[in-house]
Design an enzyme around this catalytic site. Structure first.
Site, PDB file in Angstrom:
ATOM      1  N   LYS A  42       0.818  -1.239   0.012  1.00  0.00           N
ATOM      2  CA  LYS A  42       0.052   0.003  -0.004  1.00  0.00           C
ATOM      3  C   LYS A  42       0.915   1.467  -0.009  1.00  0.00           C
ATOM      4  O   LYS A  42       0.367   2.107  -0.363  1.00  0.00           O
ATOM      5  CB  LYS A  42      -0.961  -0.090   1.112  1.00  0.00           C
ATOM      6  CG  LYS A  42      -0.485  -0.215   2.423  1.00  0.00           C
ATOM      7  CD  LYS A  42      -1.643  -0.229   3.518  1.00  0.00           C
ATOM      8  CE  LYS A  42      -1.151  -0.432   4.908  1.00  0.00           C
ATOM      9  NZ  LYS A  42       0.342  -0.692   5.555  1.00  0.00           N
ATOM     10  N   ARG A 121      -5.900   2.286  11.566  1.00  0.00           N
ATOM     11  CA  ARG A 121      -5.532   0.977  11.827  1.00  0.00           C
ATOM     12  C   ARG A 121      -6.373   0.176  12.667  1.00  0.00           C
ATOM     13  O   ARG A 121      -6.363  -0.892  13.012  1.00  0.00           O
ATOM     14  CB  ARG A 121      -4.022   0.927  12.686  1.00  0.00           C
ATOM     15  CG  ARG A 121      -2.845   0.997  12.042  1.00  0.00           C
ATOM     16  CD  ARG A 121      -2.267  -0.305  10.931  1.00  0.00           C
ATOM     17  NE  ARG A 121      -1.109  -0.565  11.204  1.00  0.00           N
ATOM     18  CZ  ARG A 121      -0.097   0.040  10.568  1.00  0.00           C
ATOM     19  NH1 ARG A 121      -0.127   1.081   9.674  1.00  0.00           N
ATOM     20  NH2 ARG A 121       1.083  -0.479  10.492  1.00  0.00           N
ATOM     21  N   ARG A 160      12.359  -6.785   1.912  1.00  0.00           N
ATOM     22  CA  ARG A 160      12.117  -5.224   1.779  1.00  0.00           C
ATOM     23  C   ARG A 160      13.261  -4.423   2.313  1.00  0.00           C
ATOM     24  O   ARG A 160      13.652  -4.936   3.285  1.00  0.00           O
ATOM     25  CB  ARG A 160      10.825  -4.779   2.491  1.00  0.00           C
ATOM     26  CG  ARG A 160      10.259  -3.451   2.518  1.00  0.00           C
ATOM     27  CD  ARG A 160       8.962  -3.247   2.514  1.00  0.00           C
ATOM     28  NE  ARG A 160       8.473  -3.456   3.902  1.00  0.00           N
ATOM     29  CZ  ARG A 160       7.298  -2.982   4.466  1.00  0.00           C
ATOM     30  NH1 ARG A 160       6.460  -2.558   3.535  1.00  0.00           N
ATOM     31  NH2 ARG A 160       6.859  -2.954   5.642  1.00  0.00           N
ATOM     32  N   ARG A 193      13.800  -2.614   7.812  1.00  0.00           N
ATOM     33  CA  ARG A 193      13.422  -2.045   8.805  1.00  0.00           C
ATOM     34  C   ARG A 193      13.150  -2.899  10.290  1.00  0.00           C
ATOM     35  O   ARG A 193      13.145  -4.024   9.829  1.00  0.00           O
ATOM     36  CB  ARG A 193      11.856  -1.746   8.833  1.00  0.00           C
ATOM     37  CG  ARG A 193      11.918  -0.363   7.871  1.00  0.00           C
ATOM     38  CD  ARG A 193      10.223  -0.264   7.283  1.00  0.00           C
ATOM     39  NE  ARG A 193       9.199  -0.619   7.912  1.00  0.00           N
ATOM     40  CZ  ARG A 193       7.745  -0.423   7.580  1.00  0.00           C
ATOM     41  NH1 ARG A 193       7.485   0.293   6.664  1.00  0.00           N
ATOM     42  NH2 ARG A 193       6.957  -1.141   8.380  1.00  0.00           N
ATOM     43  N   ARG A 204       3.135  -8.289  13.929  1.00  0.00           N
ATOM     44  CA  ARG A 204       2.404  -7.434  13.092  1.00  0.00           C
ATOM     45  C   ARG A 204       1.443  -7.949  12.408  1.00  0.00           C
ATOM     46  O   ARG A 204       0.027  -7.524  12.261  1.00  0.00           O
ATOM     47  CB  ARG A 204       3.361  -6.867  12.033  1.00  0.00           C
ATOM     48  CG  ARG A 204       4.283  -5.720  12.785  1.00  0.00           C
ATOM     49  CD  ARG A 204       5.445  -5.389  11.699  1.00  0.00           C
ATOM     50  NE  ARG A 204       4.863  -4.526  10.703  1.00  0.00           N
ATOM     51  CZ  ARG A 204       5.701  -4.211   9.450  1.00  0.00           C
ATOM     52  NH1 ARG A 204       6.873  -5.178   9.384  1.00  0.00           N
ATOM     53  NH2 ARG A 204       5.358  -3.347   8.647  1.00  0.00           N
TER      54      ARG A 204
HETATM   55  P1  AMP Z   1       3.753   1.051   8.929  1.00  0.00           P
HETATM   56  O1  AMP Z   1       5.027   1.800   8.647  1.00  0.00           O
HETATM   57  O2  AMP Z   1       2.399   1.688   8.460  1.00  0.00           O
HETATM   58  O3  AMP Z   1       3.848  -0.335   8.767  1.00  0.00           O
HETATM   59  O4  AMP Z   1       3.930   1.331  10.589  1.00  0.00           O
HETATM   60  C1  AMP Z   1       5.151   0.778  11.388  1.00  0.00           C
HETATM   61  C2  AMP Z   1       4.461   0.379  12.765  1.00  0.00           C
HETATM   62  O5  AMP Z   1       4.165   1.926  13.271  1.00  0.00           O
HETATM   63  C3  AMP Z   1       3.459  -0.395  12.846  1.00  0.00           C
HETATM   64  O6  AMP Z   1       3.841  -1.750  12.997  1.00  0.00           O
HETATM   65  C4  AMP Z   1       2.973   0.231  14.542  1.00  0.00           C
HETATM   66  O7  AMP Z   1       3.652  -0.234  15.217  1.00  0.00           O
HETATM   67  C5  AMP Z   1       3.298   1.818  14.065  1.00  0.00           C
HETATM   68  N1  AMP Z   1       1.887   2.406  13.718  1.00  0.00           N
HETATM   69  C6  AMP Z   1       1.758   3.111  12.341  1.00  0.00           C
HETATM   70  N2  AMP Z   1       0.747   3.451  12.229  1.00  0.00           N
HETATM   71  C7  AMP Z   1      -0.110   3.064  13.252  1.00  0.00           C
HETATM   72  C8  AMP Z   1      -1.349   3.103  13.481  1.00  0.00           C
HETATM   73  N3  AMP Z   1      -2.329   3.785  12.788  1.00  0.00           N
HETATM   74  N4  AMP Z   1      -1.925   2.658  14.699  1.00  0.00           N
HETATM   75  C9  AMP Z   1      -1.113   1.970  15.529  1.00  0.00           C
HETATM   76  N5  AMP Z   1       0.265   1.822  15.449  1.00  0.00           N
HETATM   77  C10 AMP Z   1       0.622   2.293  14.089  1.00  0.00           C
END
Ligand code: AMP
Length: 261
Positions: A42, A121, A160, A193, A204
């Site tokens: 995404k 989320r 990734r 990451r 996750r």
């Molecule tokens: P992402 O880059 O969107 O995969 O986010 C990386 C990490 O940031 C996630 O695994 C969560 O730990 C945290 N995170 C990002 N956005 C959210 C959200 N909207 N709600 C809760 N945790 C978030």
């Protein structure tokens, strides 16, 4: 028409930060949410949509990753807690996420359009976002839900690599950079990451199934959900996205007007 990527400073840094290239609407402001399991692509689609049709990629994950570079003394207890949750692969608390988003309301109002990536989320975040948007008289155009089988996702996350500087995303096999370990776009270092490490990935995925998957139903009930297969090349998925959006917008559901910045 291709538009320059903006630096998203207002979103990533918050506070009074200004974007170097505020997004220019090309086909009218678009306000979209992108859903999908981690690794479904995404972020890549948000980037392609941003380049191709305007709108700024607003990722809550990028906000937390940016706050990692703050010295510990400048991190609030909420941010420290968020970074710990993130390193484990857990979701950050709704309270902290919503506080970050509320501080950045001007980005949600941006008349260049918004592409929300990784937020909301949880259903609680989605309900709070709905209220914030309603107060500002902003309507969402659609919610794009990227669907992908689990085994492909696990494979993707392991390979990734993300640019430390501009956040561009690569994959060691399917989208390798021209020079190993170096970002094609800005020359920054490419890293895995912390939350793409195998232990964090399984946490996750569990968080996704429990908290994020029910969002599809939430937006389906509002007539906003577009399910899109995320299998294939980024270009194939992008074309599917444009086709689904065109069909959805032609049907004439939620219509959004530009609002002043
Ligand atoms: P992402 O880059 O969107 O995969 O986010 C990386 C990490 O940031 C996630 O695994 C969560 O730990 C945290 N995170 C990002 N956005 C959210 C959200 N909207 N709600 C809760 N945790 C978030």
């Amino acid at each position: 028409m291709t538009i320059p990527m903006n630096d998203r400073a207002a979103w990533v840094k918050g506070g009074l930060a200004q974007c170097s290239h505020p997004p220019v609407p090309v086909r009218g402001p678009r306000r979209l949410i992108l859903l999908g399991a981690p690794g479904a692509g995404k972020g890549t689609q948000a980037e392609m949509l941003s380049r191709g049709g305007g709108g700024c990629q607003l990722s809550t994950g990028d906000i937390f990753r940016a706050s990692k570079s703050l010295v510990t003394a400048d991190q609030s207890p909420a941010v420290r807690g968020a970074l710990e949750a993130m390193a484990r692969g857990d979701l950050v608390s709704d309270e902290t996420v919503l506080e970050m988003v509320r501080e950045r309301m001007r980005c949600l109002r941006c008349n260049g359009g918004i592409l929300l990536d990784g937020f909301p989320r949880t259903v609680a975040q989605a309900a709070a976002l709905g209220q914030l948007l309603e107060e500002e008289n902003i309507k969402l155009d659609a919610v794009l839900s990227y669907e992908m089988p689990l085994e492909i996702i696990v494979d993707r996350l392991g390979g990734r690599r993300t640019c430390e500087s501009c956040k561009a995303v690569f994959h060691v096999e399917t989208k390798p950079p021209l020079v190993a370990g170096v970002c094609d776009r800005c020359g920054g270092n490419l890293r895995q990451r912390q939350d793409d490490a195998p232990e964090a990935v399984s946490i996750r995925m569990a968080a996704y199934k429990e908290s994020t998957a029910p969002l599809a139903e939430f937006y389906e009930m509002q007539g906003l959900l577009l399910s899109i297969s995320a299998v294939g090349t980024p270009e194939e998925v992008y074309q599917r996205t444009l086709d689904a959006l065109d069909r959805h917008l032609a049907e004439g559901p939620a219509h959004s007007e530009a609002v002043p910045d």
